[in-house]
Motif scaffolding. Sequence first.
Motif, PDB file in Angstrom:
ATOM      1  N   TRP A 170     -23.814  10.156  -3.950  1.00 40.23           N
ATOM      2  CA  TRP A 170     -22.907   9.923  -2.823  1.00 40.23           C
ATOM      3  C   TRP A 170     -23.646   9.035  -1.831  1.00 40.23           C
ATOM      4  CZ3 TRP A 170     -18.116  12.017  -3.496  1.00 40.23           C
ATOM      5  CH2 TRP A 170     -17.179  11.750  -2.481  1.00 40.23           C
ATOM      6  N   PHE A 171     -22.976   7.965  -1.426  1.00 39.98           N
ATOM      7  CA  PHE A 171     -23.591   6.957  -0.574  1.00 39.98           C
ATOM      8  C   PHE A 171     -22.976   6.992   0.815  1.00 39.98           C
ATOM      9  CE2 PHE A 171     -24.019   5.623  -4.902  1.00 39.98           C
ATOM     10  CZ  PHE A 171     -25.220   4.937  -4.984  1.00 39.98           C
ATOM     11  N   MET A 179     -23.098   8.752  10.168  1.00 42.04           N
ATOM     12  CA  MET A 179     -22.451   8.328   8.931  1.00 42.04           C
ATOM     13  C   MET A 179     -21.025   7.896   9.248  1.00 42.04           C
ATOM     14  SD  MET A 179     -22.068  10.338   5.310  1.00 42.04           S
ATOM     15  CE  MET A 179     -21.113   9.645   3.962  1.00 42.04           C
ATOM     16  N   VAL A 180     -20.730   6.620   9.014  1.00 47.75           N
ATOM     17  CA  VAL A 180     -19.425   6.071   9.399  1.00 47.75           C
ATOM     18  C   VAL A 180     -18.611   5.603   8.202  1.00 47.75           C
ATOM     19  CG1 VAL A 180     -20.216   5.433  11.699  1.00 47.75           C
ATOM     20  CG2 VAL A 180     -20.431   3.787   9.815  1.00 47.75           C
ATOM     21  N   SER A 181     -19.210   5.574   7.023  1.00 49.61           N
ATOM     22  CA  SER A 181     -18.482   5.222   5.806  1.00 49.61           C
ATOM     23  C   SER A 181     -19.183   5.914   4.644  1.00 49.61           C
ATOM     24  CB  SER A 181     -18.463   3.700   5.589  1.00 49.61           C
ATOM     25  OG  SER A 181     -17.636   3.335   4.498  1.00 49.61           O
ATOM     26  N   GLY A 182     -18.416   6.266   3.615  1.00 49.25           N
ATOM     27  CA  GLY A 182     -19.025   6.972   2.494  1.00 49.25           C
ATOM     28  C   GLY A 182     -18.185   6.869   1.239  1.00 49.25           C
ATOM     29  N   LEU A 183     -18.826   7.141   0.108  1.00 51.76           N
ATOM     30  CA  LEU A 183     -18.149   7.176  -1.186  1.00 51.76           C
ATOM     31  C   LEU A 183     -19.085   7.801  -2.212  1.00 51.76           C
ATOM     32  CD1 LEU A 183     -19.531   4.833  -3.202  1.00 51.76           C
ATOM     33  CD2 LEU A 183     -18.220   3.319  -1.748  1.00 51.76           C
ATOM     34  N   GLY A 184     -18.504   8.208  -3.333  1.00 52.22           N
ATOM     35  CA  GLY A 184     -19.285   8.684  -4.459  1.00 52.22           C
ATOM     36  C   GLY A 184     -19.086   7.785  -5.671  1.00 52.22           C
ATOM     37  N   GLN A 196     -15.378   7.638  -6.086  1.00 57.69           N
ATOM     38  CA  GLN A 196     -14.670   8.740  -5.479  1.00 57.69           C
ATOM     39  C   GLN A 196     -14.615   8.563  -3.965  1.00 57.69           C
ATOM     40  OE1 GLN A 196     -13.669  12.218  -7.319  1.00 57.69           O
ATOM     41  NE2 GLN A 196     -13.156  10.259  -8.215  1.00 57.69           N
ATOM     42  N   ALA A 197     -13.429   8.757  -3.398  1.00 55.56           N
ATOM     43  CA  ALA A 197     -13.234   8.956  -1.959  1.00 55.56           C
ATOM     44  C   ALA A 197     -13.939   7.925  -1.083  1.00 55.56           C
ATOM     45  CB  ALA A 197     -13.687  10.366  -1.563  1.00 55.56           C
ATOM     46  N   VAL A 198     -13.455   6.691  -1.108  1.00 53.43           N
ATOM     47  CA  VAL A 198     -13.987   5.663  -0.217  1.00 53.43           C
ATOM     48  C   VAL A 198     -13.382   5.881   1.178  1.00 53.43           C
ATOM     49  CG1 VAL A 198     -14.272   3.196   0.193  1.00 53.43           C
ATOM     50  CG2 VAL A 198     -14.127   4.072  -2.162  1.00 53.43           C
ATOM     51  N   ASP A 199     -14.220   6.261   2.127  1.00 58.25           N
ATOM     52  CA  ASP A 199     -13.752   6.578   3.486  1.00 58.25           C
ATOM     53  C   ASP A 199     -14.549   5.795   4.510  1.00 58.25           C
ATOM     54  OD1 ASP A 199     -11.786   8.714   3.027  1.00 58.25           O
ATOM     55  OD2 ASP A 199     -13.486   9.916   2.358  1.00 58.25           O
ATOM     56  N   GLY A 211     -16.620  -2.514   1.889  1.00 61.09           N
ATOM     57  CA  GLY A 211     -16.922  -3.500   0.860  1.00 61.09           C
ATOM     58  C   GLY A 211     -18.405  -3.543   0.536  1.00 61.09           C
ATOM     59  N   THR A 212     -19.228  -3.505   1.570  1.00 61.59           N
ATOM     60  CA  THR A 212     -20.678  -3.512   1.351  1.00 61.59           C
ATOM     61  C   THR A 212     -21.122  -2.244   0.645  1.00 61.59           C
ATOM     62  OG1 THR A 212     -20.905  -4.820   3.380  1.00 61.59           O
ATOM     63  CG2 THR A 212     -22.902  -3.840   2.477  1.00 61.59           C
ATOM     64  N   LEU A 213     -20.492  -1.119   0.983  1.00 62.53           N
ATOM     65  CA  LEU A 213     -20.848   0.155   0.355  1.00 62.53           C
ATOM     66  C   LEU A 213     -20.407   0.194  -1.112  1.00 62.53           C
ATOM     67  CD1 LEU A 213     -22.288   2.734   1.260  1.00 62.53           C
ATOM     68  CD2 LEU A 213     -20.052   3.721   1.769  1.00 62.53           C
ATOM     69  N   VAL A 214     -19.216  -0.292  -1.406  1.00 59.74           N
ATOM     70  CA  VAL A 214     -18.746  -0.361  -2.798  1.00 59.74           C
ATOM     71  C   VAL A 214     -19.684  -1.238  -3.624  1.00 59.74           C
ATOM     72  CG1 VAL A 214     -16.904  -1.232  -4.298  1.00 59.74           C
ATOM     73  CG2 VAL A 214     -16.330   0.140  -2.280  1.00 59.74           C
ATOM     74  N   TYR A 215     -20.079  -2.370  -3.058  1.00 65.28           N
ATOM     75  CA  TYR A 215     -21.020  -3.265  -3.741  1.00 65.28           C
ATOM     76  C   TYR A 215     -22.371  -2.586  -3.954  1.00 65.28           C
ATOM     77  CZ  TYR A 215     -24.727  -6.781  -3.920  1.00 65.28           C
ATOM     78  OH  TYR A 215     -25.859  -7.475  -4.251  1.00 65.28           O
ATOM     79  N   THR A 216     -22.898  -1.926  -2.928  1.00 58.97           N
ATOM     80  CA  THR A 216     -24.205  -1.270  -3.024  1.00 58.97           C
ATOM     81  C   THR A 216     -24.197  -0.189  -4.098  1.00 58.97           C
ATOM     82  OG1 THR A 216     -24.646  -1.704  -0.683  1.00 58.97           O
ATOM     83  CG2 THR A 216     -25.922   0.048  -1.734  1.00 58.97           C
ATOM     84  N   ALA A 217     -23.154   0.642  -4.092  1.00 56.35           N
ATOM     85  CA  ALA A 217     -23.064   1.714  -5.081  1.00 56.35           C
ATOM     86  C   ALA A 217     -22.880   1.150  -6.485  1.00 56.35           C
ATOM     87  CB  ALA A 217     -21.908   2.645  -4.725  1.00 56.35           C
TER      88      ALA A 217
END
Length: 268
Positions: A170-171, A179-184, A196-199, A211-217
């Motif tokens: 989970w990132f 923590m202002v954005s997260g996803l698994g 999972q659960a992009v928030d 977008g940066t978090l989706v790319y990083t994960a």
Amino acid sequence: MAVRSLGYRSDLMLLGLQGSVVDRRDGYLAVRTPANPTYHWGNFILLDTPPAPGTVASWVSTFHREFPDAGHVALGVDGVTGDAGEPEELAAASLDVERSTVMTADTVHPPPRPNRDAHFRVLDGDEDWSAALALQEATNSGPDVEGYRVFAQRNLAAMRRLQERGCGAWFGAFVNDRMVSGLGLFTDGSGLARYQAVDTHPAYRNQGLSGTLVYTAGRHALERLNAHTLVMVADPSYVAIRVYRSVGFTDSETQVQLEPKPSTTTPA
């Protein structure tokens, strides 16, 4: 248990990692998640084909027979085109049709305007996981606040166990330690990895965080988890789908879920 839908195959992959039980029946799969009984899409039946004319009511009865204590109804439809059955019959049974876009990528690239201010990392420790829960509560308002909290606590606890087993992570995106954005993003080692659960917190949207978090994960899964296909399921009418396309995802198929209209069920 052959399932055509990549969306449902990746759903079942994640549920299996969490200990869910899948039983083959005549014409459908019965999926149970004992550890999270209020999770609608962890406790559902997956029809092999769209309901034939004249069978919608009987499928609702089948769900109640499989889940006599459930406070919800959840029918999945295996397939890739979005066919859900006869609209008039579904409406007569007070069922809404939710069609989601299943997206895939075998590589990812940064979004057009990546966020360079936040710190992006895997969650670590109780404080981080509590922050993930607070973020989900902030971004998923509804009439049953306590019911959602129970569901989210159970679900995040399951995701944390998967992370501890090395099945993914989970990132979070952190701004001033918040923590202002997260996803698994998780995998069973088969090569598929499912998001999972992009928030993103409402106060921090439109800053390139998701977008940066989706790319990083995605980079993490492709480089460290031996994934070759990243899977994302998105609302086709919501702005986030453009974010996923901007980092390399393409539309693959349509996933169908049938649930009672909001006025006839209690949200999980």
